[in-house]
Design an enzyme around this catalytic site. Structure first.
Site, short mmCIF file in Angstrom:
data_model
loop_
_atom_site.label_atom_id
_atom_site.label_comp_id
_atom_site.label_asym_id
_atom_site.label_seq_id
_atom_site.Cartn_x
_atom_site.Cartn_y
_atom_site.Cartn_z
N HIS A 75 0.82 -1.22 0.00
CA HIS A 75 0.00 0.00 0.00
C HIS A 75 0.85 1.27 0.00
CE1 HIS A 75 -3.06 2.93 0.93
NE2 HIS A 75 -2.51 3.18 2.10
N HIS A 99 3.53 7.17 5.47
CA HIS A 99 2.34 7.82 6.02
C HIS A 99 1.60 6.99 7.06
CE1 HIS A 99 0.31 5.36 2.92
NE2 HIS A 99 -0.80 5.55 3.59
N GLU A 103 1.09 5.33 12.97
CA GLU A 103 -0.13 4.72 13.46
C GLU A 103 0.02 3.21 13.66
OE1 GLU A 103 -4.79 4.08 12.13
OE2 GLU A 103 -3.28 4.65 10.67
N ASP A 104 0.71 2.55 12.75
CA ASP A 104 0.71 1.09 12.73
C ASP A 104 1.94 0.46 13.39
OD1 ASP A 104 -1.67 1.24 11.43
OD2 ASP A 104 -0.84 0.95 9.43
N ASP A 166 -3.52 8.16 -1.02
CA ASP A 166 -3.92 7.09 -0.10
C ASP A 166 -5.35 6.65 -0.40
OD1 ASP A 166 -3.74 5.49 2.39
OD2 ASP A 166 -5.17 6.95 3.15
N ASP A 287 -21.69 13.64 -26.83
CA ASP A 287 -20.31 14.01 -26.54
C ASP A 287 -19.74 13.13 -25.41
OD1 ASP A 287 -22.12 15.09 -24.83
OD2 ASP A 287 -21.13 17.02 -24.62
#
Length: 760
Positions: A75, A99, A103-104, A166, A287
């Protein structure tokens, strides 16, 4: 684990063969160019920075997997690849690799700064997802998330590039999630992120996000249009090829060198939106593809336009000059529509630089200064006036109502339809139908608050005058001027409407506090009310309602920002929690509070198939007018003195407390009522902005929900909200909740309450 593996910038970069995942070719080349063993600590070379950031993220995410089963590092690599495609700078791409690491994993922002410098740290900090924060509902969570994102954007607009990349990759790989979550993310993508990409001029992200959301939200329509486009593709490509050849020949004939003519298909969501907007079937939309001419200079754009109009018949009213009058997001191009080979054709004419800006937006537009932020560039400050307005509103208290905040964001992000000029010649985009008051609030909240007149094209005009394209607008202000509630009758934008209501709420704070206090006192009773109001329990209730003090809670209750039922529910929950934690003698405030608690011991009733109320078979009864109970609410019967039968109350009705227990009867609603249509009268009190037609709008809303209104009364006073009393016929407590929510969601409604909620 992470710190043990990585140390503090001492581990060298590894060999390419050590990475066991598929990598983009540009990243593989960067790794090959960087000598194995290079120190990672604060690199300044762009290639070393990118390889270091990738290697850092690879090690941190090792052993983590996405919902699809892929290694998690896939990712951030995809996000970095998208950022490189739109021409983002090396620090932004590095932030794409990193990024999610804060957090992880257990790496901190300070370590990010130590490894990669302050610029990358701030970008990563700006895009780090919220963690450890608990919200009362999903709307509140979404609003808070967006507030944080816009605040980060205000300090460095490049933050949103990573956010958008993201979101693009998450939408591409959303199939592994549950259906409910896919729908929620897709709807948020369409309502927030795709318009945000458009606002920043990143057409490539906008089109893909719209199509990906379209595929999830309207799958049948998506497949139908996809099939239609594929079926007609060969015919359309042949027709476009003939038109391209003809235009190339004509451009060469007049010696316009360096022009590139090409055909482009329109994205599926754009076609579907046009079908919906014009109420046409697919075969009526000609169109579905367009021509684009890329020229070497601005002068050549206009000369190429003359060739197009000389070759084909132009369609009147379909020419737009976005070169002379660029869109607020920086987009520039000439748009025209002509009749070619018996069909309408859209033609866009722009320079290569304009094309890069149209595709990649801010990533192509800005020339970042070393150590600087694009948000500080004065030449671009007006381009992001809408962002400054959002931040201003947050800081001045516009975040009290999450729904208002979200609606304001959505309005500010979508395309404007009217472009007007300030006295200095700056362009301001507004929604169609906007007035001078909308314009004033778009400039700044204080300009709107102190507006008392307007000059449109040097002529004094009423504030309610709708603005037209090309108008020059000058707002006249005065320190003594203030908003009028009458403005709510004609403003067109949610931003202006919300700020007028916010001003009203602040300026009438004492009045709303008193109103809130009266509402709460009527429910809790006067005995011990002041002790309870100033106690710790009520302070915790205030915090749970997202306000700071008890006074703020009363003001929110009086204005309608929170409902009486919401306050009481949180209040009861706090009492339950405190009761569980301590069994000692309650304080005076707790004694008052516990009087509101529903008894825990429940009585088993015998089932009966006769009558509306079970437990009083053979007795006369009436529903108490003090609380007007409804099926679905817990009830209790009280025996009236003088052999006048039984009165049915809601169990939390305060009048029940004054009746001796020996005169109370255990009763309940007959569950067979669920299959019968039986109406019960309920009295509602609605407080609303006083404007013409408000009662009609409320009655229409109730009529749409098949709610019968048996009585309606309106009381008005100069300078005060209107008070509407309605007697409605309802079948259950659930229907009451839905009805009150429908009324409360109307823009001009300040508050709605049930009259007779347990008080006298």
């Amino acid at each position: 684990m992470a710190r043990g593996l990585l140390g503090f910038g001492q581990r060298p970069i590894r060999h390419l063969d050590d990475y066991q995942i598929a990598l983009p070719e540009w990243l593989r080349q960067c790794i090959a160019n960087v000598h194995p063993g290079t120190d990672q600590n604060c690199p300044t070379d762009p290639e070393i920075l990118l390889v270091s950031a990738f290697d850092f993220g690879f090690q941190l995410h090792e052993g983590q997997f996405r919902a699809s089963g892929d290694p998690y590092i896939v990712h951030p690599v995809a996000v970095a690849d998208l950022l490189r495609d739109i021409g983002a700078s090396a620090p932004v791409i590095a932030a794409g690799f990193l990024h999610d690491v804060v957090e992880d994993t257990d790496v901190t922002l300070e370590e990010i700064q130590q490894h990669f410098g302050l610029e990358v740290r701030k970008l990563v900090e700006g895009v780090t997802k919220l963690g450890g924060i608990h919200f009362n509902d999903r709307t509140e969570a979404q609003a808070e998330n967006l507030r944080r994102m816009f605040m980060a954007m205000a300090s460095d607009i490049r933050v949103v590039l990573v956010k958008l990349a993201d979101r693009v990759h998450n939408m591409r790989t959303i199939g592994a999630l549950k259906e409910e979550k896919r729908q929620r993310i897709a709807r948020e993508t369409r309502e927030i992120y795709a318009p945000l990409a458009n606002r920043l001029g990143i057409g490539r992200f906008k089109w893909e996000l719209e199509d990906l959301a379209f595929k999830l939200l309207e799958p049948e329509a998506f497949r139908e249009i996809q099939h239609e486009v594929a079926t007609k593709r060969s015919e359309r490509e042949q027709r476009l090829a003939v038109t391209v050849d003809l235009l190339n020949e004509r451009l060469q004939r007049v010696a316009l060198e360096g022009c590139e003519v090409s055909g482009r298909p329109k994205h599926l969501y754009g076609i579907w939106s046009k079908m919906k907007r014009q109420q046409k079937a697919f075969h009526e939309i000609y169109d579905v593809a367009a021509l684009r001419i890329i020229t070497p200079s601005v002068e050549t754009c206009y000369r190429a336009l003359a060739v197009v109009h000389d070759t084909f018949r132009p369609i009147p009213g379909r020419f737009k000059d976005y070169i002379g009058l660029p869109k607020p997001n920086g987009y520039q191009s000439l748009h025209t529509a002509v009749i070619g080979r018996h069909r309408p054709i859209e033609v866009q004419i722009r320079t290569l630089e304009m094309h890069q800006i149209a595709e990649f937006g801010i990533a192509a537009h800005w020339k970042y200064k070393e150590g600087g932020s694009p948000a500080t560039c004065s030449s671009d400050s007006e381009r992001f006036n809408w962002l400054r307005q959002l931040i201003d509103w947050q800081q001045e208290g516009g975040n009290d109502d999450h729904n208002d905040y979200l609606s304001s964001i959505k309005e500010d992000l979508f395309d404007e339809e009217v472009f007007v000029f300030t006295p200095k010649g700056d362009v301001v985009g507004l929604l169609k139908g906007a007035t001078a008051v909308d314009f004033a609030y778009r400039i700044h909240s204080e300009v709107g608050h102190h507006c008392h007149g307007v000059r449109i094209n040097d002529r004094l005009c009423p504030l309610a005058t709708p603005l037209q394209n090309g108008d020059f607008v000058q707002v006249l202000t005065s320190k003594t001027a203030h908003p009028s509630l009458d403005w709510l009758n004609f403003v067109a934008t949610p931003t202006a409407r919300n700020r007028i209501r916010q001003w009203y709420k602040r300026s009438h704070r004492d009045e709303t506090i008193e109103r809130g206090k009266n509402l709460l006192e009527r429910e809790l009773g006067r005995d011990g009310f002041d002790v309870l109001l100033n106690g710790e329990i009520m302070m915790r209730v205030a915090h749970r309602c997202n306000v700071v003090t008890t006074e703020d809670l009363l003001a929110s209750l009086g204005f309608g920002a929170v409902t009486l039922q919401q306050v009481l529910n949180r209040f009861r929950e706090e009492i339950r929690l405190q009761t569980q934690q301590q069994e000692e003698e309650p304080t005076s405030s707790e004694k008052v509070a516990r009087a509101l608690m529903v008894p825990k011991d429940s009585v088993q009733f015998q089932h009966s198939e006769e009558g509306t109320i079970l437990g009083i078979e053979g007795l006369d009864y009436r529903l108490g007018g003090c609380c007007s109970p409804l099926p679905g609410e817990t009830i209790v019967g009280t025996v009236a003195l003088g052999n006048h039968g039984v009165t049915i109350h809601r169990q939390d009705c305060c009048n029940v407390e004054s009746i001796p227990r020996e005169r109370r009867l255990p009763v309940r609603w007959n569950p067979r009522l669920n299959g019968k249509r039986q109406n019960f009268s309920v009295q509602l009190r609605i407080e609303t902005i006083d404007r013409v037609g408000i009662l009609k709008d409320i009655l229409m809303r109730l009529s749409d929900g098949a709610i019968n209104v048996s009585d309606a009364r309106v009381k008005t006073a100069a300078g005060r909200p209107a008070r509407i009393s309605l007697q409605v016929e309802l079948q259950s407590a659930d229907q009451l909740s839905r009805t009150m929510a429908q009324i409360r969601s109307m823009a001009d409604v300040i508050g709605v309450a049930r009259i007779g909620q347990g008080g006298p």
